[in-house]
Design an enzyme around this catalytic site. Structure first.
Site, mmCIF file in Angstrom:
data_model
loop_
_atom_site.group_PDB
_atom_site.id
_atom_site.type_symbol
_atom_site.label_atom_id
_atom_site.label_comp_id
_atom_site.label_asym_id
_atom_site.label_seq_id
_atom_site.Cartn_x
_atom_site.Cartn_y
_atom_site.Cartn_z
ATOM 1 N N THR A 175 -8.800 -0.575 -11.468
ATOM 2 C CA THR A 175 -7.576 -0.159 -10.788
ATOM 3 C C THR A 175 -6.655 0.570 -11.747
ATOM 4 O OG1 THR A 175 -5.866 -0.881 -9.247
ATOM 5 C CG2 THR A 175 -6.334 -2.374 -11.074
ATOM 6 N N LYS B 182 -8.758 4.301 -12.917
ATOM 7 C CA LYS B 182 -9.747 4.749 -11.922
ATOM 8 C C LYS B 182 -10.336 6.118 -12.250
ATOM 9 C CE LYS B 182 -8.279 2.270 -7.779
ATOM 10 N NZ LYS B 182 -7.728 2.320 -6.434
ATOM 11 N N ASP C 172 -12.986 2.430 -2.205
ATOM 12 C CA ASP C 172 -11.716 2.705 -1.512
ATOM 13 C C ASP C 172 -11.986 3.647 -0.331
ATOM 14 O OD1 ASP C 172 -10.007 1.223 -3.113
ATOM 15 O OD2 ASP C 172 -9.564 2.888 -4.469
ATOM 16 N N GLY D 5 1.785 10.761 -1.750
ATOM 17 C CA GLY D 5 1.134 10.238 -2.944
ATOM 18 C C GLY D 5 -0.082 11.067 -3.304
ATOM 19 N N ALA E 52 -5.450 6.280 -5.341
ATOM 20 C CA ALA E 52 -5.813 5.911 -3.966
ATOM 21 C C ALA E 52 -5.824 7.135 -3.061
ATOM 22 C CB ALA E 52 -4.841 4.860 -3.433
HETATM 23 P P1 NAP Z 1 -0.792 5.712 -8.372
HETATM 24 O O1 NAP Z 1 -2.063 6.218 -8.970
HETATM 25 O O2 NAP Z 1 0.321 5.271 -9.242
HETATM 26 O O3 NAP Z 1 -0.294 6.862 -7.366
HETATM 27 C C1 NAP Z 1 0.901 6.796 -6.641
HETATM 28 C C2 NAP Z 1 1.508 8.186 -6.617
HETATM 29 O O4 NAP Z 1 2.625 8.194 -5.724
HETATM 30 C C3 NAP Z 1 2.043 8.625 -7.994
HETATM 31 O O5 NAP Z 1 1.645 9.949 -8.233
HETATM 32 C C4 NAP Z 1 3.548 8.493 -7.818
HETATM 33 O O6 NAP Z 1 4.264 9.383 -8.641
HETATM 34 C C5 NAP Z 1 3.710 8.883 -6.373
HETATM 35 N N1 NAP Z 1 4.965 8.445 -5.760
HETATM 36 C C6 NAP Z 1 5.697 7.338 -6.018
HETATM 37 N N2 NAP Z 1 6.764 7.280 -5.193
HETATM 38 C C7 NAP Z 1 6.718 8.390 -4.405
HETATM 39 C C8 NAP Z 1 7.536 8.910 -3.370
HETATM 40 N N3 NAP Z 1 8.645 8.277 -2.987
HETATM 41 N N4 NAP Z 1 7.176 10.069 -2.783
HETATM 42 C C9 NAP Z 1 6.072 10.746 -3.178
HETATM 43 N N5 NAP Z 1 5.267 10.304 -4.176
HETATM 44 C C10 NAP Z 1 5.564 9.142 -4.758
HETATM 45 O O7 NAP Z 1 -1.109 4.485 -7.398
HETATM 46 P P2 NAP Z 1 -2.405 4.253 -6.475
HETATM 47 O O8 NAP Z 1 -3.415 3.482 -7.202
HETATM 48 O O9 NAP Z 1 -2.782 5.559 -5.883
HETATM 49 O O10 NAP Z 1 -1.786 3.269 -5.383
HETATM 50 C C11 NAP Z 1 -0.793 3.696 -4.480
HETATM 51 C C12 NAP Z 1 -0.439 2.550 -3.537
HETATM 52 O O11 NAP Z 1 -1.584 2.254 -2.736
HETATM 53 C C13 NAP Z 1 -0.057 1.258 -4.247
HETATM 54 O O12 NAP Z 1 0.969 0.613 -3.526
HETATM 55 C C14 NAP Z 1 -1.336 0.444 -4.173
HETATM 56 O O13 NAP Z 1 -1.083 -0.949 -4.206
HETATM 57 C C15 NAP Z 1 -1.883 0.878 -2.841
HETATM 58 N N6 NAP Z 1 -3.331 0.744 -2.761
HETATM 59 C C16 NAP Z 1 -3.830 -0.004 -1.758
HETATM 60 C C17 NAP Z 1 -5.181 -0.131 -1.616
HETATM 61 C C18 NAP Z 1 -5.723 -0.970 -0.484
HETATM 62 O O14 NAP Z 1 -6.911 -1.277 -0.515
HETATM 63 N N7 NAP Z 1 -4.925 -1.330 0.481
HETATM 64 C C19 NAP Z 1 -6.067 0.510 -2.504
HETATM 65 C C20 NAP Z 1 -5.512 1.282 -3.528
HETATM 66 C C21 NAP Z 1 -4.140 1.388 -3.645
HETATM 67 P P3 NAP Z 1 4.749 8.827 -10.091
HETATM 68 O O15 NAP Z 1 3.508 8.423 -10.806
HETATM 69 O O16 NAP Z 1 5.432 10.001 -10.659
HETATM 70 O O17 NAP Z 1 5.637 7.652 -9.786
#
Ligand code: NAP
Length: 284
Positions: free
Chosen positions: A62, A66, A102, A131, A135
């Site tokens: 994670t 990733k 995923d 985002g 993910a």
């Molecule tokens: P990540 O790699 O940190 O990506 C999140 C992205 O969203 C980053 O680029 C971040 O920018 C951006 N962001 C943050 N706030 C924002 C906003 N208000 N508007 C637009 N963009 C924004 O995280 P991830 O691994 O992709 O995970 C994202 C979310 O999905 C998390 O909450 C995670 O728990 C969830 N998730 C759930 C599952 C599931 O199975 N349900 C699986 C994977 C992930 P910055 O880096 O500049 O802040």
């Protein structure tokens, strides 16, 4: 000998994966344990060499590894390569194999008809994704593979969104269009013309997070999928209050874990046992 599995990431003590997988191992009476491997970047190469030596039989990956994990693999399924992110590793004959569950977790939740699924077919539909992180890569690739008409992406970091769109466009062979939305001033028109909004950011986890967009743009005919699983987010609540289809990320988390479990053990995951463990730990 006890088999060890786990989750590689950084600052991940909150993870619900140990609860789900350990409940599944118990249900099968297996001598196995799922642990958290909270690892600094400098420790990642030695973690992978331990994996190859067989000290750990398989693991999930994670934030923030990733994408970086791809460089350490001996074999990688083409889907994970195209997505550009890996969340599951299996060790076979001292070789590291990478997968992305995923993708299947998202697809099953999106199209599924069980409680907690969205029952939404993206074929021919317009989707707005918030985002461009790890993910979002799987989510966007899945939406395009399922022939969404158009996928729009926005991220606080616009360069990240541009890079993601370019990387997916270079791998994807199909008719779906992908484009990046930089200006918030376009949200109203573009969300009003979308059929689905997906939140693939952590925005909404904390009570004082600003909304991703003005909820007045939520319209009849919009469905909402929020990947956040820890709670029902304000976005999901708003959409539900208007009678729209809206779900959080619980089923996606469950389905991706079930797919990893099957990969490691060759057994069907005890889905309801894992769901119970997950929900009990979310409530804590
Ligand atoms: P990540 O790699 O940190 O990506 C999140 C992205 O969203 C980053 O680029 C971040 O920018 C951006 N962001 C943050 N706030 C924002 C906003 N208000 N508007 C637009 N963009 C924004 O995280 P991830 O691994 O992709 O995970 C994202 C979310 O999905 C998390 O909450 C995670 O728990 C969830 N998730 C759930 C599952 C599931 O199975 N349900 C699986 C994977 C992930 P910055 O880096 O500049 O802040």
């Amino acid at each position: 000998m006890m088999k060890i599995y786990g989750l590689l990431g950084k600052s991940i003590s909150y993870s619900l994966s140990p609860a789900m997988h350990n409940a599944a191992f118990r249900a099968y009476g297996m001598d196995a344990q799922y642990r958290i491997f909270d690892t600094e970047e400098s420790g990642v190469p030695s973690f992978f060499s331990d994996l190859r030596k067989g000290a750990i039989s398989g693991c999930n990956v994670t934030i923030p590894y990733k994408e970086k994990t791809l460089a350490f693999l001996d074999e990688c399924e083409s889907l994970a390569k195209d997505i550009g992110a890996v969340n599951t590793l299996a060790v076979k004959n001292s070789k590291l194999h990478g997968y992305n569950t995923d993708f299947s977790g998202f697809v099953e939740t999106l199209k599924g008809k069980e409680a907690g699924d969205l029952n939404f077919d993206p074929k021919g539909e317009s989707v707005f994704v918030f985002g461009a992180g790890g993910a979002a890569k799987a989510v966007i690739f899945a939406l395009m593979s399922l022939r969404a008409k158009r996928v729009l992406i926005t991220d606080i970091d616009n360069e990240k969104a541009e890079n993601l769109a370019a990387s997916i466009a270079s791998k994807y062979r199909g008719d779906s269009l992908i484009s990046v939305v930089e200006e918030e001033s376009k949200f109203e028109e573009l969300i009003s013309n979308s059929d689905l909004v997906v939140n693939a950011t952590p925005c909404g986890v904390k009570k004082d997070d600003a909304p991703l967009f003005d909820y007045r743009y939520i319209h009849e005919g919009l469905s909402v999928m929020d990947l956040i699983y820890a709670a029902e987010t304000p976005l999901v609540r708003e959409a539900k209050e208007r009678g729209l289809k809206a779900i959080n990320g619980v089923n996606m988390l469950l389905y991706q874990a079930a797919a990893s479990f099957k990969m490691w053990t060759d057994k069907n995951a005890p889905l309801e046992v894992m769901r119970k463990a997950l929900l009990e730990n979310i409530k804590k």
